[in-house]
Design an enzyme around this catalytic site. Structure first.
Site, PDB file in Angstrom:
ATOM      1  N   HIS A 192      51.382  28.010  47.502  1.00  0.00           N
ATOM      2  CA  HIS A 192      51.846  27.843  46.127  1.00  0.00           C
ATOM      3  C   HIS A 192      51.209  28.930  45.271  1.00  0.00           C
ATOM      4  O   HIS A 192      50.058  29.320  45.497  1.00  0.00           O
ATOM      5  CB  HIS A 192      51.430  26.479  45.576  1.00  0.00           C
ATOM      6  CG  HIS A 192      51.987  25.319  46.340  1.00  0.00           C
ATOM      7  ND1 HIS A 192      53.193  24.735  46.036  1.00  0.00           N
ATOM      8  CD2 HIS A 192      51.508  24.654  47.418  1.00  0.00           C
ATOM      9  CE1 HIS A 192      53.428  23.746  46.884  1.00  0.00           C
ATOM     10  NE2 HIS A 192      52.425  23.676  47.737  1.00  0.00           N
ATOM     11  N   HIS A 246      48.197  25.065  51.633  1.00  0.00           N
ATOM     12  CA  HIS A 246      48.170  23.661  52.068  1.00  0.00           C
ATOM     13  C   HIS A 246      48.399  23.585  53.569  1.00  0.00           C
ATOM     14  O   HIS A 246      49.449  24.019  54.059  1.00  0.00           O
ATOM     15  CB  HIS A 246      49.270  22.868  51.355  1.00  0.00           C
ATOM     16  CG  HIS A 246      48.994  22.633  49.903  1.00  0.00           C
ATOM     17  ND1 HIS A 246      49.978  22.338  48.991  1.00  0.00           N
ATOM     18  CD2 HIS A 246      47.804  22.627  49.228  1.00  0.00           C
ATOM     19  CE1 HIS A 246      49.411  22.176  47.797  1.00  0.00           C
ATOM     20  NE2 HIS A 246      48.111  22.354  47.910  1.00  0.00           N
ATOM     21  N   THR A 299      53.427  17.122  46.813  1.00  0.00           N
ATOM     22  CA  THR A 299      53.643  17.744  45.494  1.00  0.00           C
ATOM     23  C   THR A 299      55.072  18.249  45.350  1.00  0.00           C
ATOM     24  O   THR A 299      55.390  18.942  44.388  1.00  0.00           O
ATOM     25  CB  THR A 299      52.667  18.910  45.261  1.00  0.00           C
ATOM     26  OG1 THR A 299      52.931  19.942  46.219  1.00  0.00           O
ATOM     27  CG2 THR A 299      51.220  18.451  45.371  1.00  0.00           C
ATOM     28  N   THR A 300      55.918  17.899  46.309  1.00  0.00           N
ATOM     29  CA  THR A 300      57.353  18.221  46.245  1.00  0.00           C
ATOM     30  C   THR A 300      58.134  16.932  46.507  1.00  0.00           C
ATOM     31  O   THR A 300      57.600  15.990  47.113  1.00  0.00           O
ATOM     32  CB  THR A 300      57.729  19.260  47.323  1.00  0.00           C
ATOM     33  OG1 THR A 300      57.328  18.770  48.605  1.00  0.00           O
ATOM     34  CG2 THR A 300      57.046  20.588  47.051  1.00  0.00           C
ATOM     35  N   HIS A 307      51.606  26.248  54.165  1.00  0.00           N
ATOM     36  CA  HIS A 307      52.463  26.939  53.199  1.00  0.00           C
ATOM     37  C   HIS A 307      51.659  27.238  51.939  1.00  0.00           C
ATOM     38  O   HIS A 307      50.505  26.809  51.819  1.00  0.00           O
ATOM     39  CB  HIS A 307      53.693  26.072  52.881  1.00  0.00           C
ATOM     40  CG  HIS A 307      53.314  24.777  52.239  1.00  0.00           C
ATOM     41  ND1 HIS A 307      53.138  23.616  52.952  1.00  0.00           N
ATOM     42  CD2 HIS A 307      53.030  24.459  50.957  1.00  0.00           C
ATOM     43  CE1 HIS A 307      52.785  22.644  52.127  1.00  0.00           C
ATOM     44  NE2 HIS A 307      52.709  23.129  50.902  1.00  0.00           N
ATOM     45  N   HIS A 347      61.625  27.127  48.913  1.00  0.00           N
ATOM     46  CA  HIS A 347      60.618  26.525  48.043  1.00  0.00           C
ATOM     47  C   HIS A 347      59.260  27.183  48.217  1.00  0.00           C
ATOM     48  O   HIS A 347      58.400  27.097  47.344  1.00  0.00           O
ATOM     49  CB  HIS A 347      60.473  25.029  48.339  1.00  0.00           C
ATOM     50  CG  HIS A 347      61.737  24.259  48.195  1.00  0.00           C
ATOM     51  ND1 HIS A 347      62.390  24.106  46.991  1.00  0.00           N
ATOM     52  CD2 HIS A 347      62.498  23.621  49.114  1.00  0.00           C
ATOM     53  CE1 HIS A 347      63.491  23.392  47.167  1.00  0.00           C
ATOM     54  NE2 HIS A 347      63.584  23.090  48.443  1.00  0.00           N
TER      55      HIS A 347
HETATM   56 ZN   LIG Z   1      52.056  22.327  49.159  1.00  0.00          ZN
END
Ligand SMILES: [Zn+2]
Length: 256
Positions: free
Chosen positions: A119, A136, A205-206, A117, A92
């Protein structure tokens, strides 16, 4: 833990395929979700009972940053160390797991840094504009399951960002087990110098989109080189959840 589960999932994929979707709803950790088509954000709420809040929640993330209320807020106190840690391509995102010790203190509460991580493009937007990337930093309250996530927008600059180089240069191309980063990462140097920030109460957000996140979005971006951004986007381009409505929530900003 998460990685172990992913490995377990990889190992039993043929089995899962052979018995159809029967197992899909029995264990949320094994649900296949992503960012497009089947399993994409518009379907997350239907993929597992544990994901229902992705669709029904009223405090979801990310949001568009606009019309924030200017106010005086406490500092985010960063206590970040130098870490040489594991980096993983988890299917992801690219994630770096933090050594114990790094933490923030916010409103008197200590939150331990678990991992950080990326995005691409950014999940939060500013007046409708996305940045090329967002990082994040995920922290957990030592005494509850509440999270504080520090977000920083990553823009394109002219030169290589040396603080980010140990991460960008060690991203595993293949999904799988964590690798050692092999170099120290000075965590504080991943942040901008200016510490003004936006804040609101939101969610992961996941999936499972849990509404347990105090979002702390620094208002100054950090620049990576075009080459560094391209290196990440060669692995993940489009791992950003669509914007969610702010609704009745407060969006506050404090300058520094
Ligand atoms: Zn994130």
């Amino acid at each position: 833990m998460k990685t172990v589960r992913i490995f377990a999932l990889l190992a039993i994929l043929p089995l899962l395929a052979s018995i159809g979707g029967l197992l899909m709803i029995s264990n949320a950790d094994e649900v296949q979700w992503g960012y497009e088509d089947d399993g994409g954000p518009s379907q997350w709420a239907e993929l597992a009972p544990e994901f229902v809040i992705c669709g029904e929640g009223k405090a979801q993330s990310p949001i568009d940053i606009r019309d924030a209320v200017e106010t005086a807020l406490v500092d985010i106190e960063f206590h970040y160390g130098v870490t040489a840690n594991n980096i993983v391509n988890n299917g992801h995102t690219i994630q770096v797991d933090a050594d114990a010790g790094s933490h923030i203190i916010y409103n008197g509460i200590t939150y331990d840094l678990l991992q950080f991580h990326f995005h691409a493009p950014s999940e939060h937007t500013v007046a409708g504009e996305a940045a090329p990337m967002e990082i994040h930093f995920v922290h957990k309250d030592r005494n509850s399951n509440n999270l504080a996530v520090v977000g920083v927008l990553l823009n394109e600059g002219d030169v290589e960002n040396e603080a980010y180089a140990p991460i960008i240069d060690n991203m595993p191309a293949e999904i799988g087990a964590p690798d050692a980063v092999g170099e120290d990462i000075a965590l504080g140097e991943l942040l901008p110098e200016s510490r003004g920030y936006f804040t609101y109460q939101g969610s992961l957000t996941t999936p499972p989109c849990s509404e347990v996140v105090r979002w702390l979005l620094l208002d100054a971006p950090v620049a990576l080189s075009a080459k560094q951004i391209a290196a990440y986007r060669a692995l993940y381009d489009g791992n950003a959840r669509p914007l969610q409505s702010l609704g009745a929530r407060d969006l506050l900003h404090t300058s520094r």
